[in-house]
Write an enzyme that holds these catalytic residues in place. Structure first.
Site, short mmCIF file in Angstrom:
data_model
loop_
_atom_site.label_atom_id
_atom_site.label_comp_id
_atom_site.label_asym_id
_atom_site.label_seq_id
_atom_site.Cartn_x
_atom_site.Cartn_y
_atom_site.Cartn_z
N ASP A 94 -1.88 1.65 2.92
CA ASP A 94 -2.54 0.80 3.91
C ASP A 94 -1.74 -0.49 3.97
OD1 ASP A 94 -4.02 -1.18 5.10
OD2 ASP A 94 -5.91 -0.68 4.10
N HIS A 143 -9.97 -1.87 1.15
CA HIS A 143 -10.80 -2.24 2.30
C HIS A 143 -11.68 -1.04 2.64
CE1 HIS A 143 -11.57 -3.09 6.60
NE2 HIS A 143 -11.26 -4.35 6.34
N LYS A 200 -2.60 -8.12 13.24
CA LYS A 200 -2.39 -8.95 12.05
C LYS A 200 -0.93 -9.38 11.92
CE LYS A 200 -6.03 -6.57 9.48
NZ LYS A 200 -7.19 -7.47 9.34
N GLN A 215 -2.09 -5.66 5.45
CA GLN A 215 -1.81 -7.03 5.00
C GLN A 215 -0.38 -7.21 4.53
OE1 GLN A 215 -3.86 -9.47 5.49
NE2 GLN A 215 -5.71 -8.31 5.96
N CYS A 232 -15.04 -6.95 3.65
CA CYS A 232 -14.98 -5.47 3.76
C CYS A 232 -14.44 -4.82 2.49
CB CYS A 232 -14.17 -5.02 4.97
SG CYS A 232 -14.79 -5.60 6.53
N1 7TS Z 1 -6.95 -2.50 5.56
C1 7TS Z 1 -6.81 -3.77 5.15
C2 7TS Z 1 -6.13 -4.05 3.85
C3 7TS Z 1 -7.30 -4.80 5.95
O1 7TS Z 1 -7.16 -6.06 5.53
C4 7TS Z 1 -7.94 -4.50 7.16
C5 7TS Z 1 -8.57 -5.59 8.01
C6 7TS Z 1 -8.02 -3.17 7.56
C7 7TS Z 1 -7.52 -2.20 6.73
C8 7TS Z 1 -8.60 -2.77 8.86
O2 7TS Z 1 -7.78 -3.16 9.90
P1 7TS Z 1 -8.21 -2.95 11.43
O3 7TS Z 1 -7.20 -3.70 12.22
O4 7TS Z 1 -8.17 -1.48 11.68
O5 7TS Z 1 -9.59 -3.52 11.55
N2 7TS Z 1 -8.95 -6.73 7.28
C9 7TS Z 1 -9.72 -7.75 7.69
C10 7TS Z 1 -9.95 -8.88 6.91
O6 7TS Z 1 -9.49 -9.07 5.80
N3 7TS Z 1 -10.77 -9.72 7.58
O7 7TS Z 1 -11.05 -9.16 8.77
C11 7TS Z 1 -10.40 -7.95 8.84
#
Ligand code: 7TS
Length: 393
Positions: A187, A110, A213, A190, A351
């Protein structure tokens, strides 16, 4: 689900990888906190401030237990995965990276596990190395093994890909890195909603994820870090809470975890995250995994039957994500038709632009599931994709 706080459940919500819906328990815990317990934490001598502090620290402890961290000191509240990674890149990177050093990431990251490393590499003269990804969406582990060297200062990879659903062989990634004394950041954005995470069994150095999430609120997340690293790292932000004493001559810093928690934290967010942990524990990881796996297998089977469909990400080991393209159509148009039917999916590059470049595609349509989804949701999705195929071709 009768315990759902949101009427969104009445529709086909298939975008939980972006952010999950919230159970009543989470919304209720935050509501209770604001109605009965709110004051600033770690400061007042009065009872209410103590109660707020207790609620905040109880939430931390729930997370400590949830990920089997050795102690609460190693469990930092951050805004989310993005801030967790930026904290490590900025603080660890400033302390340990120098000209000629290398940081290993992968081609399926990401953007939030790419850009923070680019920024710190620019400042320190370190270089990024990228583990290649196969057509199926799996990491090239041989290339990774060959990439590790005495120049490597950190490995930072995604546990579960948000675009492909691939579950990476993180045990092996960590073992290979540790054999060369290289620390590893995962990370877990997910992974945390789907898999049981045990940071001690993994022996991972840093593990970060977002509350929103995993059925918790937005604005709160976790960075787990081994105490030896967190003690060696300089503070990320300065301010209240993170200090021991301040004078214009010299400021000393608070102990862990507070050293990395400058300013008034998201107290209600932490309370909500604690409730989300309890919600997941009440369901049990085994039941969550089994239900989601059934949906995944069923969804893949049914979608595959549609003429002109191409599944993106066919790794052997996958979590609750199905990305696909429909011959002769644009993902955006498919997403729009699905939306008109009340089916929420995400379209685009998710992303992960470098991954899209690697696979030679502009984006995908992505359906992602959580524990509250049902077979009926999948049936509606399949019906929607069939309709889109008919309308757009
Ligand atoms: N890393 C992964 C693997 C992610 O899927 C996401 C967000 C992030 C980091 C960032 O997370 P945040 O909570 O700090 O924004 N992924 C997604 C997605 O797949 N669609 O919208 C956000």
């Amino acid at each position: 689900s009768s315990s759902a706080a949101s009427d969104v459940y009445k529709r086909q919500f298939l975008d939980s990888a972006a952010s999950s819906q919230k159970p009543e328990a989470v919304v209720g815990a935050m509501d209770h906190y604001y109605h009965h317990l709110h004051a600033n934490v770690h400061r007042g001598v009065y009872q209410l401030s103590q109660e707020a502090t207790d609620a905040f620290e109880k939430a931390r402890h729930l997370v400590t237990r949830f990920i089997n961290a050795p102690s609460d000191k190693e469990v930092l509240f951050v805004r989310g995965t993005t801030e967790g990674i930026n904290l490590v890149a900025s603080s660890f990177g400033r302390k340990f990276f120098k000209e000629g050093d290398e940081v290993i990431i992968s081609a399926m990251e990401h953007h939030s596990n790419i850009v923070p490393w680019q920024l710190i590499c620019e400042q320190t003269g370190a270089k990024l190395k990228v583990i290649p990804v196969s057509e199926e969406g799996e990491l090239d582990m041989e290339a990774y093994a060959n990439m590790l060297s005495e120049k490597t200062k950190l490995v930072a990879v995604v546990h579960v890909s948000n675009t492909l659903g691939t579950i990476n062989p993180v045990e092996q990634i960590i073992e290979l890195a540790h054999a060369q004394d290289v620390p590893v950041l995962l990370d877990g954005a997910q992974a945390i909603p789907h898999l049981k995470i045990d940071v001690q069994a993994l022996d991972v150095d840093f593990y970060t994820f977002s509350g929103h999430k995993m059925f918790g609120p937005t604005g709160i997340g976790i960075l787990y870090g081994k105490e030896k690293w967190l003690n060696a790292m300089p503070p990320y932000q300065g301010g209240g809470e993170m200090i021991e004493t301040v004078s214009f001559e010299k400021t000393t810093f608070n102990e862990l975890p507070h050293k990395f928690e400058a300013g008034t934290p998201d107290i209600a967010g932490a309370v909500g995250l604690g409730a989300a942990v309890e919600y997941m524990e009440s369901l049990g990881h085994e039941a969550i995994s089994q239900h989601e796996h059934e949906l995944l297998v069923y969804g893949i089977e049914e979608l595959k039957k549609i003429e002109g469909i191409r599944l993106i990400g066919t790794a052997k080991n996958k979590a609750s994500v199905i990305s696909f393209l429909l011959d002769g159509t644009h993902p955006y148009d498919v997403g729009t038709i699905l939306d008109q039917m009340g089916i929420a999916v995400r379209t685009g590059h998710h992303c992960t632009q470098p991954l899209m470049d690697r696979l030679g595609i502009p984006g995908t349509v992505r359906a992602s599931f959580a524990v509250y989804n049902t077979k009926e949701d999948i049936d509606r999705l399949v019906e929607g994709v069939k309709r889109a195929a008919k309308m757009l071709k």
